[in-house]
Structure formats: structure tokens, C-alpha cells
Design a protein around this motif. Structure first.
Motif, PDB file in Angstrom:
ATOM      1  N   SER A  77      47.793  22.714   9.060  1.00 36.51           N
ATOM      2  CA  SER A  77      48.753  21.954   8.266  1.00 36.51           C
ATOM      3  C   SER A  77      48.369  20.480   8.285  1.00 36.51           C
ATOM      4  O   SER A  77      48.295  19.871   9.357  1.00 36.51           O
ATOM      5  CB  SER A  77      50.174  22.119   8.816  1.00 36.51           C
ATOM      6  OG  SER A  77      51.037  21.130   8.260  1.00 36.51           O
ATOM      7  N   PRO A  78      48.120  19.866   7.130  1.00 38.25           N
ATOM      8  CA  PRO A  78      47.768  18.443   7.116  1.00 38.25           C
ATOM      9  C   PRO A  78      48.894  17.558   7.630  1.00 38.25           C
ATOM     10  O   PRO A  78      48.639  16.485   8.192  1.00 38.25           O
ATOM     11  CB  PRO A  78      47.476  18.168   5.637  1.00 38.25           C
ATOM     12  CG  PRO A  78      48.204  19.236   4.886  1.00 38.25           C
ATOM     13  CD  PRO A  78      48.165  20.438   5.769  1.00 38.25           C
ATOM     14  N   ALA A 160      47.923  17.304  -2.177  1.00 35.49           N
ATOM     15  CA  ALA A 160      48.416  18.472  -1.435  1.00 35.49           C
ATOM     16  C   ALA A 160      48.610  19.680  -2.340  1.00 35.49           C
ATOM     17  O   ALA A 160      48.285  20.815  -1.960  1.00 35.49           O
ATOM     18  CB  ALA A 160      49.727  18.126  -0.734  1.00 35.49           C
ATOM     19  N   TRP A 161      49.114  19.467  -3.556  1.00 35.24           N
ATOM     20  CA  TRP A 161      49.338  20.593  -4.476  1.00 35.24           C
ATOM     21  C   TRP A 161      48.024  21.176  -4.962  1.00 35.24           C
ATOM     22  O   TRP A 161      47.900  22.390  -5.141  1.00 35.24           O
ATOM     23  CB  TRP A 161      50.205  20.138  -5.650  1.00 35.24           C
ATOM     24  CG  TRP A 161      51.620  19.916  -5.264  1.00 35.24           C
ATOM     25  CD1 TRP A 161      52.248  18.716  -5.062  1.00 35.24           C
ATOM     26  CD2 TRP A 161      52.602  20.926  -4.995  1.00 35.24           C
ATOM     27  NE1 TRP A 161      53.560  18.911  -4.690  1.00 35.24           N
ATOM     28  CE2 TRP A 161      53.809  20.255  -4.643  1.00 35.24           C
ATOM     29  CE3 TRP A 161      52.582  22.328  -5.013  1.00 35.24           C
ATOM     30  CZ2 TRP A 161      54.975  20.943  -4.313  1.00 35.24           C
ATOM     31  CZ3 TRP A 161      53.752  23.007  -4.686  1.00 35.24           C
ATOM     32  CH2 TRP A 161      54.928  22.320  -4.348  1.00 35.24           C
ATOM     33  N   PHE A 165      46.835  24.993  -4.323  1.00 32.14           N
ATOM     34  CA  PHE A 165      46.406  25.843  -5.431  1.00 32.14           C
ATOM     35  C   PHE A 165      45.167  26.643  -5.031  1.00 32.14           C
ATOM     36  O   PHE A 165      45.072  27.840  -5.284  1.00 32.14           O
ATOM     37  CB  PHE A 165      46.108  24.980  -6.663  1.00 32.14           C
ATOM     38  CG  PHE A 165      45.714  25.766  -7.883  1.00 32.14           C
ATOM     39  CD1 PHE A 165      46.680  26.233  -8.765  1.00 32.14           C
ATOM     40  CD2 PHE A 165      44.375  26.039  -8.160  1.00 32.14           C
ATOM     41  CE1 PHE A 165      46.319  26.964  -9.893  1.00 32.14           C
ATOM     42  CE2 PHE A 165      44.008  26.764  -9.275  1.00 32.14           C
ATOM     43  CZ  PHE A 165      44.977  27.228 -10.149  1.00 32.14           C
ATOM     44  N   TRP A 166      44.207  25.979  -4.388  1.00 37.85           N
ATOM     45  CA  TRP A 166      43.002  26.690  -3.957  1.00 37.85           C
ATOM     46  C   TRP A 166      43.333  27.712  -2.869  1.00 37.85           C
ATOM     47  O   TRP A 166      42.937  28.871  -2.944  1.00 37.85           O
ATOM     48  CB  TRP A 166      41.944  25.712  -3.436  1.00 37.85           C
ATOM     49  CG  TRP A 166      40.840  26.433  -2.716  1.00 37.85           C
ATOM     50  CD1 TRP A 166      40.731  26.673  -1.373  1.00 37.85           C
ATOM     51  CD2 TRP A 166      39.707  27.075  -3.311  1.00 37.85           C
ATOM     52  NE1 TRP A 166      39.616  27.407  -1.087  1.00 37.85           N
ATOM     53  CE2 TRP A 166      38.965  27.680  -2.267  1.00 37.85           C
ATOM     54  CE3 TRP A 166      39.251  27.199  -4.623  1.00 37.85           C
ATOM     55  CZ2 TRP A 166      37.792  28.380  -2.493  1.00 37.85           C
ATOM     56  CZ3 TRP A 166      38.074  27.904  -4.850  1.00 37.85           C
ATOM     57  CH2 TRP A 166      37.355  28.479  -3.793  1.00 37.85           C
ATOM     58  N   GLY A 250      44.563  13.962   8.156  1.00 35.24           N
ATOM     59  CA  GLY A 250      45.149  15.296   8.068  1.00 35.24           C
ATOM     60  C   GLY A 250      44.609  16.092   6.892  1.00 35.24           C
ATOM     61  O   GLY A 250      44.277  17.273   7.025  1.00 35.24           O
ATOM     62  N   PHE A 251      44.467  15.445   5.740  1.00 37.21           N
ATOM     63  CA  PHE A 251      44.023  16.162   4.542  1.00 37.21           C
ATOM     64  C   PHE A 251      42.512  16.367   4.525  1.00 37.21           C
ATOM     65  O   PHE A 251      42.030  17.443   4.149  1.00 37.21           O
ATOM     66  CB  PHE A 251      44.491  15.417   3.288  1.00 37.21           C
ATOM     67  CG  PHE A 251      45.941  15.635   2.991  1.00 37.21           C
ATOM     68  CD1 PHE A 251      46.353  16.741   2.262  1.00 37.21           C
ATOM     69  CD2 PHE A 251      46.912  14.765   3.460  1.00 37.21           C
ATOM     70  CE1 PHE A 251      47.692  16.966   1.989  1.00 37.21           C
ATOM     71  CE2 PHE A 251      48.249  14.981   3.204  1.00 37.21           C
ATOM     72  CZ  PHE A 251      48.644  16.084   2.472  1.00 37.21           C
TER      73      PHE A 251
END
Length: 298
Positions: A77-78, A160-161, A165-166, A250-251
Motif C-alpha cells: 500500500s503506497p 493512484a487511480w 487500473f493496472w 510510497g508510490f
């Protein structure tokens, strides 16, 4: 096509309630009530027991609640990584808890601090910054603070979206399962329902209505914006890390370690190598125990 009227639904519910309360069905009714009550009591006692345990962490020690450690990074989780990275940057004493990852808002992460509960990674960071006097953005100019906030929102509310999606639509959670240290039947069942829920959210939010190519283009633009602004600086806003660097860590960590086979890894390697080095810099600075935080440790 069968059409059921509201009146028919009311009659069905009324008859069902009468049967549930009837003498014939009383043993079944009592059994259902007892089982339901036992489950609720167990949940209540378990929560109370956990909170007593968290209280032993000590005064002003943060109990950070999140998902368990995983194989390639400390978490998938980022937002949990964002908050834990901030705690390390601020040198705020904390302990991890994996027994109750979802907090009062039904989201992860959340924290317990001196008997109080706080949720949402960004709100928690702002609260801790005030309480511990650890606002790393206070030395920035107003324009820099505005830029930092814009990048933070872009990552949490747009990038984040694209990543979701991936993970949930294109990859169908295969990479997530590969990153998970223990894959059980229960986990696979939970991921099935989670994927259904996220796909529904993606459609409502709008990203799920786009093609894969369109979403990849959006993610590329986000990564390009971060890369261009970072340039050759050690950290996003200059020579010292601040809160927005925790978000980016985080991302970027998710892309680098928990998205096997995704086009975004190729983007980091071929198109935005400074983002890779940026993630390594933050990891070396704030996660010297990185290997020990994996599951299993390396």
C-alpha cells in the motif's frame, strides 16, 4: 423480464418476519440470534483486547496499523509506506500492528496514539506534525508549499487511480499475489471481492472508463511531471526531504517492486531514471533496515 413491485417486496418481508417469529421456526430463530450474538461479542472482545495491548506501547508512541510486510517491499500500500516513511523522517517513535489494518473509516493506514484513533495518511501526518513540531515543509516558500501540495494531491488522487487500473483491471491482481508472502485460499477469496470493489470504484471515479493505452498515457504524464520537477535535485523540493517526498516514496516503491510486468517499470528505467535514483536515495536514508522489513527478511 420479471418486475417485482414495492408492495410485493413489503409482503414478502412481512411474511418472512412472521415465519422467523413463529413457533415452528423458533429453534432456528434462536440459533441464528445466538450465533450472530456470539460473533458480535467475539469481535467486540477482540477489539477491546487489542486496544489494551496497544495502550502498553507507551505514552506518545504511535501504533501504526497497516497491512503485513511483503516479499519485495515493506508493504503493498503506497499510503501505509507514505505514513511509515514520514514517521522515520520525523524520528517519531512507533510500533507496527498488522492485526487490524482497517481503521474507523474503513481505510488503511490509521494510528492509535495515547488512546485516540486517527485515520487517513495525510490527516495523520498533519496532526503528528503539529503535535511533535515536525513540519518539514515549514521552511519552504509559499510557492514551494503550493507546488508540494499539488504534487501530493496528484500522486494520491490521480496517479493512484492509474496504478489501481493496472493492478486490478489489467493485471487482475497477479502481481499483487506474487508480491504477497503468504498466499492462502482465504486471501485469494478476499482479493476476488476486493478486485470487484475496486473495479466498481474505478468505473465510478472515471479511470475505469478509459482504455489501457489512455490510462498508461496519463500515468506517463504524471511520472514525467515528477521527473522534470525533480531534475537533478536530491529531493523534490530541494536539498532536504519533506512530507511530499514520503508520498512519492510510497508510490515509486510500488511501481519498482510490486508491479511486475507493468509498463511503468520500463518508464522508470528507460525514460525517468532520476526517479529510480530518487527512490534509492530515500530508501538508503530512511530505510537502512529495508531488508529486515521484508517478509521473509533478507
Amino acid at each position: 423480464m420479471v418486475v417485482v413491485t414495492l408492495e410485493e417486496c413489503v409482503v414478502f418481508a412481512r411474511d418472512g418476519f412472521r415465519w422467523f417469529c413463529s413457533t415452528k421456526s423458533r429453534p432456528v430463530s434462536v440459533a441464528v440470534i445466538l450465533v450472530f450474538g456470539a460473533i458480535k461479542l467475539h469481535i467486540y472482545l477482540s477489539k477491546r483486547s487489542r486496544r489494551k495491548k496497544w495502550a502498553t506501547a507507551g505514552r506518545d508512541v504511535v501504533v501504526l496499523h497497516g497491512f503485513p510486510r511483503e516479499r519485495f517491499s515493506p508493504g503493498t500500500s503506497p499510503y501505509v509506506l507514505k505514513l511509515e516513511t514520514y514517521l522515520r523522517l520525523a524520528k517519531i517513535p512507533y510500533v507496527m500492528d498488522f492485526t487490524e489494518p482497517l481503521g474507523p473509516k474503513g481505510l488503511s493506514p490509521w494510528i492509535t496514539l495515547n488512546g485516540e484513533e486517527f485515520a487517513d495518511s495525510q490527516l495523520v501526518i498533519e496532526h503528528l506534525g503539529r503535535q511533535y513540531n515536525k513540519d518539514f515543509s515549514s521552511g519552504l516558500t509559499e510557492v514551494q508549499r503550493a507546488v508540494a501540495r499539488t504534487f501530493n494531491i496528484m500522486a494520491c488522487e490521480h496517479l493512484a487511480w492509474g496504478l489501481r487500473f493496472w493492478r486490478y483491471s489489467v493485471d487482475c491482481c497477479r502481481g499483487l499475489i506474487q508480491s504477497t508472502s503468504q498466499v492462502s485460499l482465504f486471501l485469494r477469496l478476499a482479493l476476488f471481492f476486493l478486485r470487484w470493489k475496486v473495479l466498481k470504484a474505478l468505473w465510478i471515479q472515471g479511470t475505469g472508463r478509459h482504455t489501457q493505452k489512455e490510462v498508461e498515457h496519463m500515468v506517463r504524464q504524471d511520472l514525467a511531471a515528477i521527473s522534470h520537477y525533480l531534475g537533478e535535485k536530491p529531493f523534490l523540493m530541494g536539498m532536504e526531504p519533506c512530507e511530499v517526498d514520503c508520498t512519492m516514496f510510497g508510490f515509486l516503491t510500488q511501481i519498482m517492486y510490486n508491479y511486475p510486468g507493468s509498463p511503468y517499470i520500463t518508464m522508470l528505467i528507460d525514460d525517468f531514471p532520476n526517479l529510480q535514483m530518487y527512490q534509492f536515495r530515500l530508501r538508503d536514508l530512511l530505510w537502512p533496515d529495508w531488508n529486515e522489513c521484508l517478509n521473509p527478511p533478507k
